[in-house]
Write an enzyme that holds these catalytic residues in place. Structure first.
Site, PDB file in Angstrom:
ATOM      1  N   ARG A 105      78.345 157.786  70.492  1.00 38.41           N
ATOM      2  CA  ARG A 105      79.765 157.585  70.686  1.00 38.41           C
ATOM      3  C   ARG A 105      79.657 156.301  71.257  1.00 38.41           C
ATOM      4  O   ARG A 105      78.814 155.776  71.860  1.00 38.41           O
ATOM      5  CB  ARG A 105      80.422 158.558  71.804  1.00 38.41           C
ATOM      6  CG  ARG A 105      80.899 159.826  71.327  1.00 38.41           C
ATOM      7  CD  ARG A 105      82.130 159.747  70.004  1.00 38.41           C
ATOM      8  NE  ARG A 105      82.559 160.828  69.690  1.00 38.41           N
ATOM      9  CZ  ARG A 105      82.192 161.608  68.556  1.00 38.41           C
ATOM     10  NH1 ARG A 105      81.283 161.124  67.661  1.00 38.41           N
ATOM     11  NH2 ARG A 105      82.740 162.878  68.023  1.00 38.41           N
ATOM     12  N   GLU A 141      87.517 151.870  68.200  1.00 38.77           N
ATOM     13  CA  GLU A 141      87.306 151.607  66.879  1.00 38.77           C
ATOM     14  C   GLU A 141      88.568 151.034  66.275  1.00 38.77           C
ATOM     15  O   GLU A 141      89.692 150.717  66.484  1.00 38.77           O
ATOM     16  CB  GLU A 141      87.316 153.120  66.529  1.00 38.77           C
ATOM     17  CG  GLU A 141      86.307 154.069  66.789  1.00 38.77           C
ATOM     18  CD  GLU A 141      85.782 155.275  66.047  1.00 38.77           C
ATOM     19  OE1 GLU A 141      86.689 155.607  65.413  1.00 38.77           O
ATOM     20  OE2 GLU A 141      84.715 155.769  66.449  1.00 38.77           O
ATOM     21  N   HIS A 199      81.845 154.688  61.740  1.00 38.48           N
ATOM     22  CA  HIS A 199      82.130 156.247  62.098  1.00 38.48           C
ATOM     23  C   HIS A 199      81.873 157.018  60.776  1.00 38.48           C
ATOM     24  O   HIS A 199      82.707 157.899  60.713  1.00 38.48           O
ATOM     25  CB  HIS A 199      83.260 156.364  62.882  1.00 38.48           C
ATOM     26  CG  HIS A 199      82.947 157.613  63.898  1.00 38.48           C
ATOM     27  ND1 HIS A 199      83.643 157.806  65.057  1.00 38.48           N
ATOM     28  CD2 HIS A 199      82.155 158.702  63.650  1.00 38.48           C
ATOM     29  CE1 HIS A 199      83.234 159.058  65.515  1.00 38.48           C
ATOM     30  NE2 HIS A 199      82.411 159.601  64.924  1.00 38.48           N
TER      31      HIS A 199
HETATM   32  C1  MLT Z   1      82.085 164.540  65.207  1.00 35.47           C
HETATM   33  O1  MLT Z   1      81.957 164.546  66.307  1.00 35.47           O
HETATM   34  O2  MLT Z   1      82.013 165.626  64.382  1.00 35.47           O
HETATM   35  C2  MLT Z   1      81.871 163.100  64.506  1.00 35.47           C
HETATM   36  O3  MLT Z   1      82.429 162.253  65.495  1.00 35.47           O
HETATM   37  C3  MLT Z   1      82.068 163.086  63.012  1.00 35.47           C
HETATM   38  C4  MLT Z   1      83.546 162.781  62.456  1.00 35.47           C
HETATM   39  O4  MLT Z   1      84.489 163.683  62.906  1.00 35.47           O
HETATM   40  O5  MLT Z   1      83.772 161.867  62.040  1.00 35.47           O
END
Ligand code: MLT
Length: 309
Positions: free
Chosen positions: A237, A266, A283
């Site tokens: 993260r 972001e 991401h």
């Molecule tokens: C997640 O926690 O599953 C990831 O951040 C993936 C996303 O939701 O894009």
């Protein structure tokens, strides 16, 4: 027959899930959406489907008077206030571990990109620069790989790394000699101290959850332990790695390169993007057809179970 509840979708989802909800619910898709826009419209919906594009906190819930369920189409719950959801008696569903393989494969891809200068090589060839001499790189084979976090993503990366004959080590939130001995039987070294892991390895992957204790975990005080031929990849993260401190390590060439799929803010331009030895991706760790389909199947099952007549 499924009742026509109103679903709001604020992040990309798999077509299979989109088709299912469109057949059975009244669906509105709004992405991207700002937190303010979401707060303003949330009272019109019964179910919210999101990934990491919004925050579910007590402020949002206080406006979401009709909310019956929050569905996090993915693993991380760092953008969800679970206690507030519990207090508001709203159902919560997420799909842990469904995208670990996708994130692990992206991590390996970023390792290759950094060690083989793929971003720069591709940019240069577009202007007919064939500067092969400056594109000398490294192989992944036989490298020392350090995983900061050894959950399902770390374990997937370790599995793939075996194929490259890498020497794998890691740190976890709670070290114990028993755990270290267990991991030893799998040929993985568990370090007690992060600095030791950072000093020892050629490749570091940050793949731990974002919590109060991992906020700014990687910062100038430990980045200085990395060696100048090492690379650092963050698929955890934004906020786990101090972007400012990483920037300084990269411009001072204290490390060979870094890549990040996650950012503290972001959709904002980061000074890191100006650096040749940095690769950023928006991401996309979970953005594979396979993982999104798995997530879709689980959410469809959840919706059938909870909201079928
Ligand atoms: C997640 O926690 O599953 C990831 O951040 C993936 C996303 O939701 O894009």
């Amino acid at each position: 027959m499924v009742s026509k509840l109103r679903i709001l979708v604020v992040d990309p989802i798999h077509i299979k899930l989109r088709n299912y909800i469109e057949e059975n619910f009244t669906v509105t898709v709004k992405h991207p959406i700002t937190q303010q826009e979401l707060i303003q419209c949330i009272n019109k919906y019964d179910i919210l489907i999101l990934r990491s594009g919004a925050q579910v906190d007590s402020e949002l819930l206080s406006h979401g008077k009709n909310l019956r369920a929050i569905i996090r189409a993915g693993t991380g719950t760092d953008n969800i206030d679970l206690q507030a959801l519990y207090n508001a008696k709203i159902l919560f569903y997420n799909t842990p571990n469904t995208n670990s393989r996708a994130v692990a494969e992206l991590s390996i891809g970023l390792m290759h990109c950094l060690f083989r200068h793929i971003k720069r090589a591709s940019n240069e060839i577009e202007t007919n620069i064939w500067n092969k001499k400056s594109l000398m790189g490294f192989e992944l084979t036989n490298k020392k790989l350090g995983l900061i976090g050894f959950g399902s993503i770390g374990q997937e990366i370790a599995n793939i790394a075996k194929g490259y004959n890498m020497l794998v080590s890691c740190t976890v939130a709670h070290y114990s000699t028993k755990r270290a001995a267990d991991m030893n039987t799998k040929n993985i070294t568990l370090f007690n101290h992060l600095e030791e892991l950072m000093a020892f390895n050629d490749i570091l992957v940050v793949c731990c959850p974002y919590t109060n204790s991992t906020k700014n975990l990687i910062n100038k005080d430990n980045l200085c332990y990395l060696n100048p031929t090492s690379i650092l990849i963050n698929v955890a993260r934004g906020g786990v790695v101090s972007e400012q401190d990483l920037y300084h390590s990269l411009i001072n060439k204290n490390i060979y390169g870094a890549a990040s799929d996650v950012f503290e803010h972001e959709r904002k331009i980061s000074p890191l993007f100006t650096l040749n030895n940095f690769i950023g991706t928006p991401h996309i760790g979970a953005m594979t057809n396979e993982s999104q389909e798995k997530i879709a199947d689980l959410i469809i099952q959840f919706l059938k179970r909870e909201f079928s007549d």
